[in-house]
Structure formats: C-alpha cells, structure tokens
Design an enzyme around this catalytic site. Structure first.
Site, PDB file in Angstrom:
ATOM      1  N   ASP A   1       0.807  -1.207   0.000  1.00  0.00           N
ATOM      2  CA  ASP A   1       0.000   0.000   0.000  1.00  0.00           C
ATOM      3  C   ASP A   1       0.848   1.268   0.000  1.00  0.00           C
ATOM      4  O   ASP A   1       1.902   1.297   0.621  1.00  0.00           O
ATOM      5  CB  ASP A   1      -0.863  -0.009   1.268  1.00  0.00           C
ATOM      6  CG  ASP A   1      -2.284   0.344   0.949  1.00  0.00           C
ATOM      7  OD1 ASP A   1      -2.552   0.697  -0.198  1.00  0.00           O
ATOM      8  OD2 ASP A   1      -3.112   0.270   1.854  1.00  0.00           O
TER       9      ASP A   1
ATOM     10  N   HIS B   1       2.849   3.335  -9.039  1.00  0.00           N
ATOM     11  CA  HIS B   1       2.789   1.891  -9.300  1.00  0.00           C
ATOM     12  C   HIS B   1       4.090   1.403  -9.937  1.00  0.00           C
ATOM     13  O   HIS B   1       4.562   0.313  -9.641  1.00  0.00           O
ATOM     14  CB  HIS B   1       1.586   1.550 -10.185  1.00  0.00           C
ATOM     15  CG  HIS B   1       0.263   1.796  -9.513  1.00  0.00           C
ATOM     16  ND1 HIS B   1       0.014   1.413  -8.203  1.00  0.00           N
ATOM     17  CD2 HIS B   1      -0.874   2.391  -9.948  1.00  0.00           C
ATOM     18  CE1 HIS B   1      -1.225   1.763  -7.878  1.00  0.00           C
ATOM     19  NE2 HIS B   1      -1.778   2.366  -8.918  1.00  0.00           N
TER      20      HIS B   1
ATOM     21  N   LEU C   1      12.763 -19.839  -3.828  1.00  0.00           N
ATOM     22  CA  LEU C   1      11.646 -19.080  -3.247  1.00  0.00           C
ATOM     23  C   LEU C   1      10.383 -19.344  -4.070  1.00  0.00           C
ATOM     24  O   LEU C   1      10.449 -19.420  -5.290  1.00  0.00           O
ATOM     25  CB  LEU C   1      11.962 -17.580  -3.313  1.00  0.00           C
ATOM     26  CG  LEU C   1      10.833 -16.612  -2.950  1.00  0.00           C
ATOM     27  CD1 LEU C   1      10.650 -16.531  -1.442  1.00  0.00           C
ATOM     28  CD2 LEU C   1      11.108 -15.213  -3.501  1.00  0.00           C
TER      29      LEU C   1
ATOM     30  N   ARG D   1      -5.219  -2.624   8.717  1.00  0.00           N
ATOM     31  CA  ARG D   1      -6.297  -3.601   8.527  1.00  0.00           C
ATOM     32  C   ARG D   1      -5.827  -4.649   7.534  1.00  0.00           C
ATOM     33  O   ARG D   1      -4.781  -4.499   6.896  1.00  0.00           O
ATOM     34  CB  ARG D   1      -7.604  -2.948   8.057  1.00  0.00           C
ATOM     35  CG  ARG D   1      -7.452  -1.927   7.013  1.00  0.00           C
ATOM     36  CD  ARG D   1      -8.765  -1.160   6.797  1.00  0.00           C
ATOM     37  NE  ARG D   1      -8.461   0.235   6.544  1.00  0.00           N
ATOM     38  CZ  ARG D   1      -7.901   0.690   5.436  1.00  0.00           C
ATOM     39  NH1 ARG D   1      -7.639  -0.119   4.438  1.00  0.00           N
ATOM     40  NH2 ARG D   1      -7.599   1.957   5.290  1.00  0.00           N
TER      41      ARG D   1
HETATM   42  C1  FPP Z   1      -1.761  -0.129  -3.488  1.00  0.00           C
HETATM   43  O1  FPP Z   1      -1.359   1.230  -3.428  1.00  0.00           O
HETATM   44  C2  FPP Z   1      -1.149  -0.814  -4.609  1.00  0.00           C
HETATM   45  C3  FPP Z   1      -1.809  -1.487  -5.605  1.00  0.00           C
HETATM   46  C4  FPP Z   1      -3.274  -1.579  -5.671  1.00  0.00           C
HETATM   47  C5  FPP Z   1      -1.091  -2.090  -6.725  1.00  0.00           C
HETATM   48  C6  FPP Z   1       0.122  -2.918  -6.418  1.00  0.00           C
HETATM   49  C7  FPP Z   1       0.805  -3.141  -7.707  1.00  0.00           C
HETATM   50  C8  FPP Z   1       2.137  -3.005  -7.943  1.00  0.00           C
HETATM   51  C9  FPP Z   1       3.126  -2.719  -6.904  1.00  0.00           C
HETATM   52  C10 FPP Z   1       2.607  -3.079  -9.363  1.00  0.00           C
HETATM   53  C11 FPP Z   1       3.036  -4.258 -10.018  1.00  0.00           C
HETATM   54  C12 FPP Z   1       2.959  -5.590  -9.355  1.00  0.00           C
HETATM   55  C13 FPP Z   1       3.780  -6.631  -9.672  1.00  0.00           C
HETATM   56  C14 FPP Z   1       3.565  -7.970  -9.007  1.00  0.00           C
HETATM   57  C15 FPP Z   1       4.919  -6.499 -10.624  1.00  0.00           C
HETATM   58  P1  FPP Z   1      -2.473   2.387  -3.595  1.00  0.00           P
HETATM   59  O2  FPP Z   1      -2.582   2.703  -5.041  1.00  0.00           O
HETATM   60  O3  FPP Z   1      -3.729   1.926  -2.943  1.00  0.00           O
HETATM   61  O4  FPP Z   1      -1.826   3.558  -2.826  1.00  0.00           O
HETATM   62  P2  FPP Z   1      -2.573   4.668  -1.964  1.00  0.00           P
HETATM   63  O5  FPP Z   1      -3.241   3.947  -0.819  1.00  0.00           O
HETATM   64  O6  FPP Z   1      -1.471   5.568  -1.521  1.00  0.00           O
HETATM   65  O7  FPP Z   1      -3.545   5.352  -2.895  1.00  0.00           O
END
Ligand code: FPP
Length: 222
Positions: free
Chosen positions: A2, A19, A113, A176
C-alpha cells in the site's frame, strides 16, 4: 503493497508513477526474500475490490504486470524462483493471462523461493469457494458434515500447498487486513509500517523479519 498513490501524489506525479516505483520495490523485496532464505513470499498485487478503480488505473496496472512478468522471467530463473498465482487472474484478459501461464510453466521446477502473486484475489471469496465445494461433496455423499473440519477447509483453499503464514506486513500506515489471507493469518505475526510501498527495500524487509524474531509465538498456548 500500500501507498503507491500517496508516494506519487507527494511528488506531484500521476498515480501510475507510484505503481511503477512499486513494481521496483517488488523486485527489491523478492531479492531480499531470496537472500534471507525465505521459503514463500506472497504479494497482494490486485484485490477483487481494486476493480472499483478507474479504467485507466486498472489498465496501467495490467500493463505494468504484463511488462514485468516478461522482463523478470530471466531473474526468476536465475534466482530459482517459482511463480504461483492465487485469485482469479483470468479476468485480466488473454494477453496477461497467457504471459502468466507461460511464466508458471517455465518456473514450475524452481525450488528456492515461491513467489505467490495474489491477482484479483479476495479472501472471503476464497473461503466461500472452499465451503461451496465442501457442500457440493456433502450433497454428493462424498463427505459427511462431521468430516468437515479446519483441515478439510484449508485443503480447498488456493494456498493448500503452502506452509502456514508466519508474517504479514502491511505498508503505508494502514492497519487492517483488507480481505487478504484472512484464514491463513489466524496465527501470523502482523507488522504494520509507515513506509510507503515504493520506499520499501531490503532494510525495511530485514526490519520486519527482525521484528518477527522478537515476537513470542504461543499459538494459543502459554
Ligand atoms: C496499493 O497502493 C497498490 C496497488 C493496488 C497495486 C500494487 C501493484 C504493484 C506494486 C505493481 C506491479 C505488481 C507486480 C507484481 C509487478 P495504492 O494505489 O492503494 O496507494 P494509496 O493507498 O497511496 O492510494
């Protein structure tokens, strides 16, 4: 994982930049897990609730995953990492699904892994699916209700072939579980860190492992 959005916002960048930086943190963390001798690392990449995000953001995330699964295949092979998916990744369309499927096949024999990527995953749906299958078996006369216990249900979860979950880390100050591995987290140690996911690195990972080793695990005993 997150905090990608907030990381980008603080830099006046579009969310996709967060991202992208988050995907780099995935690479670092995977390497840190390999180096630390961790057996299984599960990443919550896309929840079944993430479809509520804009079409543009979902498409950015899909594109990023498509790019990384192809680019990092060599790394997975070199580091002997086996890929496993949980959730319902088919929903991302044939192109990403095809690439993921190829990566699953190519890495199936790797044994250092296991990298589990949760894609379009929701823990409550996973548990409901296992319960539905048990009900189907009961109706078919294959099991009796008395035979339905914790082991029977756990055996039908998508994580049935993985060891118990030891440590669950959530970044960015959120406290959470957000529908992630709810059953599996029954006895896991939880570590919440203020670090935003794109800033997560080997030091942060080692910090969480150190915190884990300081905890006294009693599993309900004394
Ligand atoms: C949450 O941060 C993150 C996500 C919903 C996406 C996670 C995806 C990646 C890290 C990219 C690629 C994944 C792989 C496996 C290569 P948020 O957008 O909810 O952040 P915020 O809470 O600050 O808005």
């Amino acid at each position: 994982m997150d905090g990608n959005g907030r990381w980008a916002e603080r830099r006046h960048l579009p969310r996709v930049a967060g991202h992208r930086a988050g995907a780099e943190a995935v690479r670092r963390t995977m390497q840190a897990a390999v180096d630390a001798g961790v057996e299984v690392l599960t990443l919550y990449a896309f929840s079944s609730e993430n479809w509520r995000r804009s079409v543009e953001e979902v498409s950015d995330l899909t594109g990023l995953m498509r790019f990384y699964v192809e680019r990092e295949l060599e790394t997975l092979q070199r580091e002997q990492v086996r890929l496993k998916l949980i959730g319902d990744p088919g929903a991302f369309g044939p192109e990403l699904s095809g690439k993921l499927h190829a990566a699953l096949e190519r890495t199936a024999a790797n044994n250092r892994l296991t990298l589990v990527v949760a894609l379009n995953y929701g823990s409550q749906a996973e548990i409901a699916g296992a319960a539905r299958e048990l009900a189907r078996r009961a109706v078919a006369g294959e099991v009796t209700p008395e035979q339905i216990d914790e082991a029977a249900l756990a055996g039908l979860l998508q994580t049935h072939d993985l060891p118990p979950l030891d440590l669950l880390i959530r970044t960015s100050g959120e406290v959470r579980l957000s529908n992630f591995l709810l059953w599996q987290a029954a006895y896991a140690e939880l570590v919440f860190t203020e670090t935003l996911w794109p800033d997560f690195d080997e030091e942060a990972f080692k910090g969480a492992l150190a915190e884990f080793t300081r905890r006294q695990r009693r599993f309900g005993g004394r």
